[in-house]
Scaffold this motif. Structure first.
Motif, PDB file in Angstrom:
ATOM      1  N   VAL A  23       0.818  -1.220   0.000  1.00 24.61           N
ATOM      2  CA  VAL A  23       0.000   0.000   0.000  1.00 24.61           C
ATOM      3  C   VAL A  23       0.853   1.272   0.000  1.00 24.61           C
ATOM      4  N   ARG A  56      -1.438  -0.436  -6.392  1.00 19.86           N
ATOM      5  CA  ARG A  56      -2.873  -0.226  -6.279  1.00 19.86           C
ATOM      6  C   ARG A  56      -3.285   1.106  -5.668  1.00 19.86           C
ATOM      7  N   GLY A  61      -0.475   5.849   4.043  1.00 18.22           N
ATOM      8  CA  GLY A  61      -0.241   6.300   5.417  1.00 18.22           C
ATOM      9  C   GLY A  61       1.135   5.937   5.919  1.00 18.22           C
ATOM     10  N   ALA A  62       1.362   6.296   7.184  1.00 20.86           N
ATOM     11  CA  ALA A  62       2.606   5.902   7.836  1.00 20.86           C
ATOM     12  C   ALA A  62       2.660   4.378   7.852  1.00 20.86           C
ATOM     13  N   ILE A  64       2.475   1.456   9.796  1.00 20.37           N
ATOM     14  CA  ILE A  64       1.996   1.242  11.168  1.00 20.37           C
ATOM     15  C   ILE A  64       2.909   0.264  11.922  1.00 20.37           C
ATOM     16  N   LEU A  76       8.911  12.257   9.045  1.00 18.97           N
ATOM     17  CA  LEU A  76       8.000  12.748   8.005  1.00 18.97           C
ATOM     18  C   LEU A  76       7.972  14.283   7.914  1.00 18.97           C
ATOM     19  N   GLY A 101      -0.754   9.750   6.724  1.00 15.25           N
ATOM     20  CA  GLY A 101       0.488  10.410   6.325  1.00 15.25           C
ATOM     21  C   GLY A 101       0.584  10.558   4.812  1.00 15.25           C
ATOM     22  N   GLU A 104      -1.351  13.511   3.977  1.00 10.09           N
ATOM     23  CA  GLU A 104      -0.608  14.673   4.502  1.00 10.09           C
ATOM     24  C   GLU A 104       0.567  15.035   3.588  1.00 10.09           C
ATOM     25  N   PRO A 123      -7.547   8.671   8.466  1.00 10.73           N
ATOM     26  CA  PRO A 123      -8.187   7.665   9.316  1.00 10.73           C
ATOM     27  C   PRO A 123      -7.493   7.439  10.663  1.00 10.73           C
ATOM     28  N   GLU A 124      -6.531   8.290  11.018  1.00  8.87           N
ATOM     29  CA  GLU A 124      -5.742   8.041  12.231  1.00  8.87           C
ATOM     30  C   GLU A 124      -6.595   7.794  13.466  1.00  8.87           C
ATOM     31  N   LEU A 127      -7.145   4.502  14.645  1.00 12.10           N
ATOM     32  CA  LEU A 127      -6.011   3.829  15.295  1.00 12.10           C
ATOM     33  C   LEU A 127      -5.706   4.511  16.626  1.00 12.10           C
ATOM     34  N   LEU A 130      -4.040  10.923  16.027  1.00  9.39           N
ATOM     35  CA  LEU A 130      -4.477  12.058  15.227  1.00  9.39           C
ATOM     36  C   LEU A 130      -3.462  12.230  14.103  1.00  9.39           C
ATOM     37  N   GLY A 132      -0.512  13.223  12.391  1.00 13.34           N
ATOM     38  CA  GLY A 132       0.649  13.799  13.078  1.00 13.34           C
ATOM     39  C   GLY A 132       1.592  14.539  12.155  1.00 13.34           C
ATOM     40  N   PHE A 274      -4.513  -4.849  12.853  1.00 13.71           N
ATOM     41  CA  PHE A 274      -3.804  -6.017  12.306  1.00 13.71           C
ATOM     42  C   PHE A 274      -4.576  -7.313  12.589  1.00 13.71           C
ATOM     43  N   ARG A 277      -7.094  -8.052   9.915  1.00 17.70           N
ATOM     44  CA  ARG A 277      -6.507  -8.562   8.672  1.00 17.70           C
ATOM     45  C   ARG A 277      -5.978  -9.979   8.851  1.00 17.70           C
ATOM     46  N   LYS A 281      -7.193 -14.637   7.413  1.00 18.73           N
ATOM     47  CA  LYS A 281      -6.304 -15.667   6.860  1.00 18.73           C
ATOM     48  C   LYS A 281      -6.479 -16.981   7.613  1.00 18.73           C
TER      49      LYS A 281
HETATM   50  N1  CAA Z   1       1.175   0.367   7.428  1.00 24.37           N
HETATM   51  C1  CAA Z   1       1.601  -0.906   7.342  1.00 24.37           C
HETATM   52  N2  CAA Z   1       0.910  -1.890   6.738  1.00 24.37           N
HETATM   53  C2  CAA Z   1      -0.269  -1.564   6.178  1.00 24.37           C
HETATM   54  C3  CAA Z   1      -0.789  -0.258   6.225  1.00 24.37           C
HETATM   55  C4  CAA Z   1      -0.009   0.741   6.880  1.00 24.37           C
HETATM   56  N3  CAA Z   1      -0.413   2.011   6.953  1.00 24.37           N
HETATM   57  N4  CAA Z   1      -1.982  -0.245   5.588  1.00 24.37           N
HETATM   58  C5  CAA Z   1      -2.194  -1.489   5.144  1.00 24.37           C
HETATM   59  N5  CAA Z   1      -1.164  -2.291   5.503  1.00 24.37           N
HETATM   60  C6  CAA Z   1      -1.003  -3.716   5.177  1.00 24.37           C
HETATM   61  C7  CAA Z   1      -2.101  -4.560   5.805  1.00 24.37           C
HETATM   62  O1  CAA Z   1      -1.759  -4.959   7.106  1.00 24.37           O
HETATM   63  C8  CAA Z   1      -2.149  -5.731   4.831  1.00 24.37           C
HETATM   64  O2  CAA Z   1      -1.060  -6.576   5.145  1.00 24.37           O
HETATM   65  P1  CAA Z   1      -1.189  -8.166   4.919  1.00 24.37           P
HETATM   66  O3  CAA Z   1      -1.444  -8.352   3.459  1.00 24.37           O
HETATM   67  O4  CAA Z   1       0.108  -8.690   5.405  1.00 24.37           O
HETATM   68  O5  CAA Z   1      -2.360  -8.584   5.764  1.00 24.37           O
HETATM   69  C9  CAA Z   1      -1.854  -5.098   3.484  1.00 24.37           C
HETATM   70  O6  CAA Z   1      -1.216  -3.845   3.780  1.00 24.37           O
HETATM   71  C10 CAA Z   1      -3.082  -4.814   2.652  1.00 24.37           C
HETATM   72  O7  CAA Z   1      -4.028  -4.108   3.435  1.00 24.37           O
HETATM   73  P2  CAA Z   1      -5.593  -4.437   3.382  1.00 24.37           P
HETATM   74  O8  CAA Z   1      -5.811  -5.889   3.492  1.00 24.37           O
HETATM   75  O9  CAA Z   1      -6.244  -3.552   4.390  1.00 24.37           O
HETATM   76  O10 CAA Z   1      -5.927  -3.994   1.891  1.00 24.37           O
HETATM   77  P3  CAA Z   1      -7.202  -3.236   1.329  1.00 24.37           P
HETATM   78  O11 CAA Z   1      -6.952  -3.078  -0.116  1.00 24.37           O
HETATM   79  O12 CAA Z   1      -8.447  -3.884   1.801  1.00 24.37           O
HETATM   80  O13 CAA Z   1      -7.171  -1.781   1.994  1.00 24.37           O
HETATM   81  C11 CAA Z   1      -6.205   0.306   2.706  1.00 24.37           C
HETATM   82  C12 CAA Z   1      -6.143  -0.886   1.713  1.00 24.37           C
HETATM   83  C13 CAA Z   1      -7.510   1.099   2.465  1.00 24.37           C
HETATM   84  C14 CAA Z   1      -5.023   1.184   2.453  1.00 24.37           C
HETATM   85  C15 CAA Z   1      -6.232  -0.232   4.151  1.00 24.37           C
HETATM   86  O14 CAA Z   1      -5.148  -1.131   4.316  1.00 24.37           O
HETATM   87  C16 CAA Z   1      -6.089   0.827   5.222  1.00 24.37           C
HETATM   88  O15 CAA Z   1      -7.061   1.447   5.586  1.00 24.37           O
HETATM   89  N6  CAA Z   1      -4.860   1.005   5.738  1.00 24.37           N
HETATM   90  C17 CAA Z   1      -4.615   1.867   6.874  1.00 24.37           C
HETATM   91  C18 CAA Z   1      -4.540   3.286   6.461  1.00 24.37           C
HETATM   92  C19 CAA Z   1      -4.228   4.134   7.651  1.00 24.37           C
HETATM   93  O16 CAA Z   1      -4.749   3.989   8.729  1.00 24.37           O
HETATM   94  N7  CAA Z   1      -3.327   5.093   7.436  1.00 24.37           N
HETATM   95  C20 CAA Z   1      -2.963   5.987   8.475  1.00 24.37           C
HETATM   96  C21 CAA Z   1      -1.762   5.457   9.179  1.00 24.37           C
HETATM   97  S1  CAA Z   1      -1.363   6.421  10.576  1.00 24.37           S
HETATM   98  C22 CAA Z   1      -0.560   7.756   9.938  1.00 24.37           C
HETATM   99  O17 CAA Z   1      -0.423   7.910   8.777  1.00 24.37           O
HETATM  100  C23 CAA Z   1      -0.054   8.673  11.017  1.00 24.37           C
HETATM  101  C24 CAA Z   1       0.483   9.937  10.517  1.00 24.37           C
HETATM  102  O18 CAA Z   1      -0.164  10.939  10.539  1.00 24.37           O
HETATM  103  C25 CAA Z   1       1.870  10.036  10.042  1.00 24.37           C
END
Ligand code: CAA
Length: 703
Positions: A23, A56, A61-62, A64, A76, A101, A104, A123-124, A127, A130, A132, A274, A277, A281
């Motif tokens: 991603v 895709r 995002g960051a 996680i 960042l 992120g 952002e 979407p933070e 989790l 907020l 960041g 996590f 997800r 499996k």
């Molecule tokens: N970091 C690390 N791994 C991530 C990830 C992330 N941000 N987002 C998704 N993944 C991983 C999932 O764990 C999954 O891993 P596995 O295949 O090993 O299970 C893989 O990527 C695919 O994810 P999905 O099964 O969820 O795939 P999807 O196509 O159904 O959805 C998505 C894709 C909409 C991006 C969804 O994964 C999602 O919502 N991800 C989280 C997005 C998020 O919360 N971003 C904010 C992060 S916090 C942040 O960014 C803080 C900041 O301000 C700096």
């Protein structure tokens, strides 16, 4: 330059491409790669820079998985500063989902273009965090304070076209090839001498914000997101965006982000991210297990459950045939579906056309031969094993070869149902939760003989209809309802020992449960549990056990539907009120049984209700009913409204400390006996070893 980020000059446009599957999360190598590319672009012949992603999605995002580990440079904010301070315009080219992120990063760019199918979001909050990296400062500046508050506190993504009207996206790219379209857009900007638009340069006039805007927002959010601490901090950040200069606002955001990232709430919510997800499996199924095609579905039974399930499929465009015993029952089922869709329509979440389209996908029949062509049948009749067996025998004779035959039973033996057919390999449990069109959980029950491709198909179709799937083996009540037994029992036992219904429910609601167990029993109907107990021979012969539930039913107090149960209900508003009559009855009954009514603390109420859940969860793991502790957490968060900020019962137990849980169960065993309190061997073993369920799972997976 890192391998996952490449930089290339295409004509006079510098193109940065991120390629970090699945991603494009902002791992250290991605941050470093973008920073190096921006720096390189300052020195070359480029006139503008396009930031795009392979695969895709744009950056989702960051990373996680990096949270909770020592931070690695570059952070960042440094990358965003470099983008924002670039001497040449930087244009984000968005497809898929630009989240957290990732979004952002795009907000630090001078322009954002996107394909129409893209989504952007922060979407933070989901989790426990907020945004960041400036999200709370930039979104209110560009889209307004109210829109920012809605977007960041809900965490819901916004479609590109709406984001365009909100000012979050500057240009929708119609071209099939986003990269080419973005390069054209960038060239146009260069040719027209477009300025370096920095969102940070916008100031918000505080006079445009109503005086009580933030106070009201806080009040509303406190109600909506009970037990979650991120919401209040998000409001503080947006307040800072209004009141403080950009850099001070960013600093405030960073401070509050740091507080959240180390909070147990965020750890719990990241655990659930996590866990959800992982739950999808199946451990012993290879990734390339074939799946069967599901183009048409039949539902046996058009009651509340069957109707809700039918809606799940119609919502994703899959035609459904609903089978009932007669035309009246069929009509009743269809009327309920229309009523439910009308509610969605009235809320503005669906158009008339969509409503008719979905209803048009649901047909009805009373004749089994009409379902001979379906790929999946879900039986959703009432809980009677003999009736279910009869239905499956009939399905066996009418359904085409290869059709999946699923039962929505909540606790019956899926293997016994499978044996009523000559194709037990095609039989599986699909346990939906009421209301089926709303609740996210789908417990997939694997029978002794269920074929691998049937399981893989059901997990896939579950995801398609928007469910969170968790696998269970066959046992009475499967994962969720089996664990619930002790929870409901103790809620009633606590009454005999000195609590009022309000006290029990308030303690659990204070913990974050959407509804306390006694109010929940009133909602479900006290007669349901009463009837289920009639047939059970395994319950201890104890007059204290379910005494109140039994007496109330015998008094005609069946819960909300009769206007009274553990509580009385206002006939108009359905609001619950404590009932002095019930409180007096509790005291009377306790006295009859010689039980001394004691003062019981909220802490003890939580322990007595939750520790049986955890103990049963440990047994379920030992028996291999659930694949992992985190699957149990998924079941409870998505099926039973266990607060996500507590991470599910098994994660919560790990946080409390298994030794503490075990010791308390032993104390309660000494007080109330082994019939109710018998520590699970796995709990004892882990408590004595100072371990956790999570560690046990990790060691087991590694071994
Ligand atoms: N970091 C690390 N791994 C991530 C990830 C992330 N941000 N987002 C998704 N993944 C991983 C999932 O764990 C999954 O891993 P596995 O295949 O090993 O299970 C893989 O990527 C695919 O994810 P999905 O099964 O969820 O795939 P999807 O196509 O159904 O959805 C998505 C894709 C909409 C991006 C969804 O994964 C999602 O919502 N991800 C989280 C997005 C998020 O919360 N971003 C904010 C992060 S916090 C942040 O960014 C803080 C900041 O301000 C700096």
């Amino acid at each position: 330059m890192s391998e996952v980020v490449s930089y290339e000059l295409k004509g006079n446009i510098g193109v940065i491409s991120v390629n970090n599957p699945p991603v494009n999360a902002l791992a250290q190598v991605v941050r470093e790669g973008i920073l190096n590319s921006i720096q390189a672009a300052q020195e070359d012949a480029s006139k503008a820079i396009v930031l795009r992603c392979e695969g895709r999605t744009f950056i989702a995002g960051a990373d996680i998985t990096e949270f909770g580990k020592p931070p690695k440079d570059p952070g960042l904010p440094i990358v965003l500063d470099a983008i924002e301070n670039s001497s040449k315009p930087v244009i984000a080219a968005i497809h898929g989902t630009a989240l957290g992120g990732g979004f952002e990063v795009s907000l630090a760019c001078h322009y954002r273009c996107a394909v129409a199918s893209a989504k952007v979001g922060l979407p933070e909050v989901k989790l426990g965090l907020l945004p960041g990296a400036g999200g709370t400062q930039r979104v209110p500046r560009i889209a307004g304070v109210k829109a920012a508050l809605d977007m960041i506190t809900s965490g819901n993504p916004i479609a590109a076209c709406k984001a365009h009207t909100m000012g979050l996206v500057d240009e929708i790219i119609e071209a099939d090839d986003l990269e080419a379209g973005a390069i054209e857009y960038a060239k146009g900007l260069v040719e027209s001498g477009a300025p370096l638009k920095r969102i940070r340069d916008i100031t918000i006039d505080p006079a445009t914000i109503e005086a009580d805007f933030f106070a009201n927002a806080r009040k509303q959010l406190a109600r909506r997101a009970r037990g979650q601490i991120a919401q209040d901090k998000i409001v503080s950040c947006i307040e800072a965006a209004v009141e403080l200069p950009m850099d001070e606002g960013l600093q405030r955001e960073r401070e509050l982000f740091r507080e959240l990232i180390t909070s147990p709430e965020s750890a719990a919510m990241r655990h659930i991210f996590f866990a959800e997800r992982r739950a999808a499996k199946i451990k012993d199924l290879s990734k390339d297990t074939p799946v069967r095609d599901i183009a048409k579905v039949a539902i046996i039974g058009g009651g509340t459950m069957g109707g809700g399930i039918a809606m799940c499929f119609a919502n994703v465009g899959i035609p459904v045939v609903m089978l009932e015993i007669n035309d009246e029952a069929l009509q009743r089922g269809k009327d309920i579906i229309r009523k439910n869709y009308n509610i969605t329509l009235q809320k503005g979440k669906m158009s008339e056309d969509q409503l008719e389209q979905r209803i048009g996908l649901i047909s009805g029949t009373t004749d089994y031969t009409d379902i001979s062509d379906v790929d999946l049948v879900i039986e959703a009749v009432f809980e009677n094993l003999e009736l279910k067996k009869e239905i499956f025998a009939k399905l066996d004779t009418v359904c085409k070869a290869g059709a999946i035959l699923a039962t929505n039973t909540s606790y019956q033996d899926v293997d016994a149902i499978a044996e009523a057919t000559a194709r037990p390999q095609d039989v599986v449990g699909m346990h939906f939760f009421s209301p089926a069109n709303v609740m996210k959980l789908l417990e997939v029950v694997r029978g002794e003989k269920t074929a691998d491709d049937v399981l893989a198909t059901v997990m896939k179709i579950g995801k398609k209809i928007g469910k969170v799937c968790a696998l269970s083996r066959v046992c009475y009540g499967f994962i969720g309802n089996r664990m619930l037994g002790g929870y409901g029992r103790e809620a009633q036992m606590l009454l005999m020992d000195g609590c009022t219904p309000v006290q029990v429910d308030s303690a659990l609601e204070g913990f974050g449960m959407a509804m306390g167990p006694l109010a929940m029993s009133d909602l479900a109907g006290l007669d349901v549990g009463y009837k289920a107990r009639q047939g059970r021979t395994d319950l201890p012969d104890d007059p204290k056990l379910y005494r109140m539930g039994t007496l109330l039913v015998e008094m005609g107090r069946h819960g909300q539907k009769t206007g009274s149960g553990f509580y009385k209900y206002d006939p108009q508003t359905r609001r619950r009120e404590s009932d002095p009559e019930v409180e007096a009855l509790i005291k009377e009954e306790a006295a009859k049984l010689g039980i001394e009514q004691l003062e019981i603390s909220n802490e003890e109420i939580l322990q007595r209700c939750f520790y049986p859940l955890i103990n049963e969860g440990a047994l379920i793991l030992e028996e291999g009913i659930a694949q992992r502790p985190s699957d149990i957490d998924v079941v409870y968060v998505f099926g039973y409204a266990f607060p996500v900020a507590k991470g599910g019962p098994m994660h919560y137990a790990d946080q409390v400390g298994l030794k503490n849980v075990y010791d308390k169960i032993c104390e309660l065993r000494d007080r109330y006996g082994e019939d109710y309190w018998k520590p699970a061997p796995l709990l004892k073993q882990l408590a004595e070893a100072g371990s956790t369920f999570a560690e046990w799972d990790k060691n087991r997976s590694a071994g």
